[in-house]
Design a protein around this motif. Structure first.
Motif, mmCIF file in Angstrom:
data_model
loop_
_atom_site.group_PDB
_atom_site.id
_atom_site.type_symbol
_atom_site.label_atom_id
_atom_site.label_comp_id
_atom_site.label_asym_id
_atom_site.label_seq_id
_atom_site.Cartn_x
_atom_site.Cartn_y
_atom_site.Cartn_z
ATOM 1 N N GLU A 151 38.068 34.870 50.950
ATOM 2 C CA GLU A 151 36.946 35.727 51.356
ATOM 3 C C GLU A 151 37.179 36.293 52.761
ATOM 4 N N LEU A 211 40.096 38.822 52.619
ATOM 5 C CA LEU A 211 39.721 40.090 51.983
ATOM 6 C C LEU A 211 38.843 40.914 52.913
ATOM 7 N N ARG A 212 37.904 40.239 53.557
ATOM 8 C CA ARG A 212 36.997 40.944 54.455
ATOM 9 C C ARG A 212 37.777 41.587 55.603
ATOM 10 N N ARG A 223 41.806 39.551 34.943
ATOM 11 C CA ARG A 223 40.379 39.329 34.737
ATOM 12 C C ARG A 223 40.030 39.009 33.298
ATOM 13 N N ALA A 250 47.071 42.601 46.442
ATOM 14 C CA ALA A 250 45.656 42.917 46.684
ATOM 15 C C ALA A 250 44.852 42.719 45.411
ATOM 16 N N VAL A 251 45.412 43.149 44.297
ATOM 17 C CA VAL A 251 44.728 42.987 43.012
ATOM 18 C C VAL A 251 44.625 41.498 42.675
ATOM 19 N N SER A 295 42.060 39.725 44.850
ATOM 20 C CA SER A 295 40.696 40.076 44.419
ATOM 21 C C SER A 295 40.337 39.326 43.151
ATOM 22 N N ASP A 296 41.295 39.282 42.251
ATOM 23 C CA ASP A 296 41.073 38.612 40.980
ATOM 24 C C ASP A 296 40.799 37.118 41.178
ATOM 25 N N TYR A 335 39.820 35.639 43.902
ATOM 26 C CA TYR A 335 38.583 35.445 44.671
ATOM 27 C C TYR A 335 37.348 35.534 43.763
ATOM 28 N N LEU A 336 37.313 36.574 42.918
ATOM 29 C CA LEU A 336 36.142 36.730 42.041
ATOM 30 C C LEU A 336 36.059 35.581 41.034
ATOM 31 N N ASP A 365 34.784 32.614 42.859
ATOM 32 C CA ASP A 365 33.363 32.806 43.130
ATOM 33 C C ASP A 365 32.542 32.378 41.906
#
Lengths: 281, 186
Positions: free
Chosen positions: A132, A135-136, A168, A198-199, A202-203, A205-206, A209
């Motif tokens: 997180e 990414l931020r 995903r 980056a992908v 993000s993957d 991280y989500l 989450d």
């Protein structure tokens, strides 16, 4: 190049002492200061994140191993209950005994989950929070939507692209296997460019989450479900909720193959030299 | 009033009347009818571009967007990779003629024929600018993806380019979702 790094531990005198060596994998995303096309490298996977991923995979595997046997036993008991035509014959002493056995195994499953979930929650949260922050900082504050797009496209915007991991929605996969794959993708990302990192970040991280939220909800439910089942033990009944929870745990931990359906994309065209307009950005 | 003065007065009125009539005739003669600004009727892209260029040169510049759309429709009827170059050259001509700014020409070209999304043109950071309007950005990108389908796939037969644009759209959607979640989790 792989290197051995010392593992330090704080001793009773408050000094750091080497207690062993660990194999450190090369991480191009960390090592490189600049990517080959001259654009600044996105630093999304520091060593801590990689280590957290490895640990999460290992904790998930332990939990699966512990639960696999219990869930297998539950399945057998449930099968026996059904084959004995106990549905509708709950007052039968034999069926009552079977129901109690199922209830006890169910409680055992809840116990294992209660014991293992805090570790799982801890490692998942660590990974989530580290990602997180990265990414931020790297994609949120240092980039505009335009630079993000350029970074995702890399130096090649003509249409061809090396295959990137599509991650995903992979519900039909064991939890430990999923984290193991994440770890391998990140740790052996020698050929991975910034765009796929980056992908990937993000993957992960989500996913973390969602997993984190799910674990927190599950922990809340376990206490309630344990209490209810302890009460049910007195009556020897199998509630539909009980079977629903077992089904849910199975699909989370061991995946559900039917959900993992991929739809093919359009076929890639020819890779001939493309016309480049002077108007192109 | 003596008769001579009267005659002179009538003569002056008559001169005014003649001047006014001549002026009105002259004025009506100067007022040309507006150009028809009709779109190209041909199915041949080169002929259509010639027609559009002539119309744009004769006062129909305000219809540029409609002409561009007409040309895209005509090109869809004869798809080929070369169409990218034809449209690029037409847009470069339009900037040379002062009909479009370079920025406008780039937008017209890239919206249809480039993998990159012009909808993402922004100089401000994602946390402060893109995330608060993420839904809007994704909607704009979705519309642009439709234009790219037309330009890359249906007009230029650039399957790989369109496939990459589609993939880029999905990647941006995923990365923005994660980034914006991270931005809002401070």
């Amino acid at each position: 190049m792989n290197v051995l790094s010392p593992v330090l531990r704080l001793d009773s005198a408050g000094a750091w002492r080497p207690v062993g060596l660990i194999l450190t994998l090369p991480l191009p995303a960390l090592v490189q200061a600049q990517s080959s096309d001259g654009a600044p490298t996105i630093r999304l996977f520091p060593t801590t994140v990689v280590e957290d991923l490895r640990q999460t995979s290992s904790v998930a595997r332990e939990m699966e191993t512990g639960l696999q046997e219990v869930i297998g036993r539950l399945d057998q008991q449930q099968q026996l209950y059904n084959e004995s035509k106990c549905d509708g014959a709950e007052s039968d002493p034999g069926c009552q005994r079977l129901a109690k056995q199922i209830g006890a195994t169910y409680l055992e499953m809840l116990g294992i989950m209660e014991e293992r979930l805090p570790d799982m929650e801890h490692t998942v949260n660590n990974t989530r929070l580290s990602l997180e922050k990265r990414l931020r900082s790297e994609l949120g504050n240092k980039m505009s939507s335009w630079t993000l797009q350029e970074s995702l496209l890399g130096s090649n915007s003509s249409g061809t692209k090396p295959p990137a991991p599509t991650m995903r929605g992979r519900s039909g996969m064991r939890l430990s296997e999923r984290f193991r794959q994440y770890y391998q993708l990140v740790a052996s990302s020698a050929s991975n460019s910034d765009q796929s990192l980056a992908v990937l970040a993000s993957d992960i991280y989500l996913d973390m989450d969602e997993t984190s939220e799910l674990i927190a909800r599950t922990r809340e439910e376990i206490a309630r479900a344990t209490l209810i089942e302890q009460l049910n033990q007195s009556f020897g009944t199998i509630t539909p909720e009980m079977m629903e929870i077992v089904g849910g745990v199975k699909s989370i931990l061991f995946g559900d193959e039917a959900d993992y359906v991929q739809v093919a994309g359009p076929p890639p065209g020819s890779f001939e030299e493309e016309y480049r307009s002077p108007l192109e950005n | 009033m003596n008769p001579i003065a009267k005659i002179r007065r009538y003569a002056r009125y008559a001169r005014y009347a003649i001047v006014v009539s001549i002026a009105s005739i002259a004025l009506s003669g100067c007022a040309t009818s507006p150009p028809p600004c009709d779109g190209p009727q041909t199915k041949n892209l080169y002929t259509a571009i010639d027609h559009v260029k002539a119309s744009l040169d004769s006062g129909c510049a305000a219809h540029f967007a409609a002409y561009y759309d007409d040309l895209l429709t005509i090109a869809e009827g004869d798809p080929k990779p070369e169409n990218k170059r034809i449209f690029s050259e037409f847009l470069v001509w339009s900037t040379d003629e002062g009909l479009l700014s370079t920025r406008q020409a780039k937008e017209y070209y890239n919206r249809y024929f480039n993998v990159k999304f012009v909808s993402l043109a922004s100089d401000y950071n994602n946390c402060s600018h893109t995330c608060p309007r993420r839904d809007r950005v994704m909607l704009d990108m979705q519309r642009e993806l439709g234009d790219k389908e037309r330009g890359l796939l249906k007009i230029s037969l650039d399957n790989a380019g369109y496939y990459r644009a589609d993939e880029l759209y999905q990647e941006i959607e995923l990365v923005l979702e994660a980034t914006c979640t991270a931005c809002s989790a401070r």
